[in-house]
Each structure stands twice: as structure tokens, then as C-alpha cells.
Design an enzyme around this catalytic site. Structure first.
Site, mmCIF file in Angstrom:
data_model
loop_
_atom_site.group_PDB
_atom_site.id
_atom_site.type_symbol
_atom_site.label_atom_id
_atom_site.label_comp_id
_atom_site.label_asym_id
_atom_site.label_seq_id
_atom_site.Cartn_x
_atom_site.Cartn_y
_atom_site.Cartn_z
ATOM 1 N N GLU A 257 4.617 -3.705 2.953
ATOM 2 C CA GLU A 257 3.317 -4.294 3.226
ATOM 3 C C GLU A 257 3.346 -5.768 3.633
ATOM 4 O OE1 GLU A 257 0.671 -3.406 -0.029
ATOM 5 O OE2 GLU A 257 0.444 -1.326 0.614
ATOM 6 N N GLU A 364 2.195 5.442 1.035
ATOM 7 C CA GLU A 364 1.434 5.257 -0.199
ATOM 8 C C GLU A 364 0.062 5.877 -0.014
ATOM 9 O OE1 GLU A 364 1.022 1.271 -1.616
ATOM 10 O OE2 GLU A 364 3.177 0.827 -1.490
#
Length: 428
Positions: A257, A364
Site C-alpha cells: 500500500e 486484501e
């Protein structure tokens, strides 16, 4: 995950003045419960969103207070602002099949659910599994103490999921523990104790015949600052690849991320990682991640034009995106927007994957344990599978220290286990 925040302790209305028991939550952004621990324990800051009562006494490492917020501009795009330079995220059986691990003659029994297949054919995800958290915890304690500031995934957790057909485990790590700033940083030697711990869990996973994804859970940061030295980043990945390149079931995830960074830098860091890995002769699959938390909901607006320029001589890149189902795609609420929100937030990214003929993975995904979220997850994953764009899905998150976190899928009693393990199984 951009956030790692647990739901309220069971029983909910604990007074702030009360003391929390061992392993219970004792702080974090938005936390309104007890902030002190019973005697013999201390409140450890595992990340800005989750502090937990751990046995023993606090280390002398300094701590900082971090705040974060996310603003959403539409139902499909979002941005996030943060005041800190670093952020840390988070059966009933009908038949059995016996499988043999690659290192022993013992057997492992996989169980399957009698639920209907999400498709009428034989299509299935190549990678299906969970994120395994723990080794990235304790962001303010570097190098930290094993068992106090951070922990490794439990082999019993791996066994539980593998027996139910799940085959991929994203092992969340911290770069500063792999190559400590005090001994050279990105280009320095490995910390023997930490890298040995990573070796152990990676080998445990892959010896079963499953995939281990090595994930530096660093958000494009190192030692509190955005990584700008692409040559050093390439060296870091060269060293990692040299260590694991002979294990074909290891997957390299360039970084978790990236966010609030120059877009061209995100692309350069990804390419540097690819180049470093391939320079070793490694043929392993590589997961690449985009800017703004690599969100599927914002991929087309943020990452589409630049991330497609990445090159791999072996053509073994997989574009990893993340998606949550609450109002701002942050994963901080157990309330899902609607029973179709996952499909809706995946649609533009799905079209991008198909139009560019690239492989994509939902690295995710997480949601609360309620009927709306359950339907949204089932519907969204069915859409993803049938689209042909997505090669896999990994739930956020397993890990031994989650306590009462609403998305915890850690067996046997994580709050998401009973609802979402069977759903994941239905796609194996």
C-alpha cells in the site's frame, strides 16, 4: 491494510477507567474502552489504530501518536490524509482428501464444505487464502522484542486454513527488522534472528505445497520516511530474492500500500524491485502494488495509466489491489454499504485488468460478520471469479494477536472465522 483497528471488546460498554485483561485492546484511534492493563501486563502500541495488553513490562522504545483520516469523493474513488510519515495497517464437511507434504511422510486432511460452487463449471482462483499478520506489529519498537512487540504467524493457523483448501498466505513483515537502519538500512545485512523467523514460516507454508507471499508491510516508507532511493530499494529486493529464489512457491510483493506519494516514484520503486529480483535469476511471481493504498475502487483514476508501463522479462507480474466494504473503503467499520458494494467497487478495476490482459489479485478484502456483508462478499467474489480478471483473493486478516478485531479470521475463535472461512472454501 491501511488500518488495523479492532472492534470493541466483547461486552462493549466497558468503562474507560476499567483495566483491560491480557491480549485485550487498550488504545488506538477511535478506541473508547479501557486504556490500562491489569497487573503484570502493559499497553503496547502495535500500530496507530490498535494497542494491546501484552504480558510483561514496556520496552524503553519511544512511541509517537499518529492520527489518520480518509475522505471519500464518490462511491468509487477515495483519498486518504495522514499526519504521520508512516502508517501500519491489518465446517460442516462432506468429504475429505488426503494430501502429503513435500518434506515428510505425514498426511494432512483437507475438508470441504457442501456449499454450492460459485460457478457452474470448474473455474477457480489460483490463489486463495489469508493475510498472516504479527511480524509487522510494533511500528514504534525497532528492532523490537519477539513475543512482546511482534510475533510470527502460528503454524496451527496455517494448518487450519490449508486443511480447508486455502493455498496462499501473505506473510506481513517489516523492512526495518529485516535490514535494520542501525546496520546499513536498505543495503545492509539481514538481522539474523528476524530473517530466520521469516525463513521458518515461509518454509512451513511452502513445504505443505502452499504459496508464501513475502510482503514488506511498509507503505513505501523506511525508517519513518518515504523511500526515494530506488537503487537501494533494488538492492534490498536483490538480497531478498537471492535468499528465496530457489523456492518456487515464494511470491514477492514489492511493498504494501504505497500512499500519498509521487506517482512516478511508486512506478519507479515497483520497477526497481522487479529489476532487482530478476537480476538474481529468480523466476518467482511478483505482486506489484499501486499508489493510494492500491485500492481497487480508485485504481483507474490513480494507477491505471502509469502502472501498466511496468515491465517484466518473464511476464509474471500480478497487479495487487485491496478493497473494503464500509462507507470509505477503509476497513474500519463492520457496516457494509450494500449487499452489492464489493462488485460495484471492483467493476472499473476488473475492466482495466481485462482490457490490458493482465493478471490481478484482490490481496486484501475484509468485512463485518453480518448478513449484508456476507452477501456482498459472496456476490463480489463470484463476480471477480467469473470475470476472468482476478487470479485470487486473500482475506484480511489472520494473526495470533488480533483479539476481538471484527475482521479477524484467526482460528478457532476470530470473529470472522465462522462466516468467512466457508465462503473462501467455496471458491477453492
Amino acid at each position: 491494510m491501511k488500518v488495523e483497528i479492532a472492534a470493541l471488546i466483547a461486552g462493549g460498554a466497558a468503562l474507560v477507567s476499567a483495566q483491560q485483561s491480557v491480549w485485550g485492546q487498550c488504545g488506538g484511534i477511535g478506541w473508547t474502552g479501557p486504556t490500562t492493563c491489569v497487573s503484570g501486563n502493559y499497553c503496547a502500541v502495535l500500530n496507530p489504530y490498535y494497542s494491546q495488553c501484552l504480558p510483561g513490562t514496556a520496552s524503553t522504545s519511544s512511541t509517537t501518536t499518529t492520527t489518520a483520516s480518509r475522505t471519500t469523493t464518490s462511491s468509487t474513488t477515495a483519498s486518504r490524509t495522514t499526519t504521520s510519515s508512516t502508517t501500519t495497517s491489518r465446517t460442516t464437511t462432506s468429504s475429505t482428501t488426503t494430501l502429503r507434504t513435500s518434506t515428510t511422510t505425514s498426511t494432512t486432511t483437507r475438508t470441504t464444505t457442501p456449499s454450492a460452487s460459485p460457478t457452474s463449471g470448474t473455474k477457480k482462483f489460483e490463489y486463495i487464502g489469508v493475510n498472516e499478520s504479527g511480524a509487522e506489529f510494533g511500528e514504534n519498537s525497532i528492532p523490537g522484542v519477539l513475543g512482546t512487540d511482534y510475533t510470527w504467524p502460528s503454524p496451527s493457523s496455517i494448518d487450519y486454513f490449508y486443511a480447508r483448501g486455502l493455498n496462499t498466505f501473505r506473510i506481513n513483515t517489516k523492512m526495518e527488522r529485516i535490514t535494520p537502519p542501525s546496520s546499513g538500512g536498505l543495503t545492509g545485512p539481514f538481522d539474523n534472528a528476524y530473517i530466520s523467523g521469516l525463513d521458518t514460516i515461509v518454509n512451513y507454508v511452502t513445504n505443505k505445497g502452499a504459496y508464501a507471499v513475502i510482503d514488506p508491510h511498509n507503505y513505501g516508507r523506511f525508517n519513518g520516511a518515504i523511500i526515494t532511493d530506488t537503487a537501494a530499494f533494488k538492492t534490498w529486493w536483490t538480497n531478498i530474492a537471492n535468499r528465496y529464489k530457489n523456492n518456487a512457491r515464494v511470491i514477492f510483493d514489492t511493498n504494501n500500500e504505497y500512499h500519498t506519494m509521487d506517482q512516478s516514484l511508486v512506478v519507479k520503486l515497483n520497477q526497481a524491485a522487479i529489476d532487482g529480483i530478476r537480476s538474481t535469476g529468480a523466476t518467482n511471481t511478483i505482486f506489484v502494488e499501486g499508489n493510494q493504498w492500491s485500492g481497487a475502487w480508485s485504481w483507474v483514476d490513480v494507477n491505471a495509466a502509469t502502472m501498466i508501463t511496468l515491465t517484466d522479462p518473464l511476464n509474471k507480474l500480478v497487479y495487487q489491489m485491496h478493497q473494503y466494504l464500509d462507507s470509505d473503503s477503509s476497513g474500519t467499520s463492520s457496516t457494509c454499504v450494500s449487499s452489492t458494494i464489493l462488485k460495484e467497487r471492483l467493476t472499473s478495476a476488473t475492466n482495466w485488468c481485462l482490457q490490458n490482459n493482465v493478471k490481478c489479485i484482490l490481496g486484501e478484502v475484509g468485512a463485518g460478520d453480518n448478513s449484508v456483508c456476507k452477501q456482498a462478499v459472496q456476490d463480489g467474489l463470484t463476480y471477480a471469479l467469473n470475470s476472468g480478471a482476478w487470479v485470487g483473493v486473500l482475506w484480511w486478516a489472520a494473526g495470533p494477536w488480533w483479539g476481538n478485531y471484527f475482521q479477524s479470521i484467526e482460528p478457532p475463535s476470530g470473529l470472522a472465522v465462522n462466516t468467512y472461512v466457508p465462503i473462501l472454501q467455496s471458491f477453492t
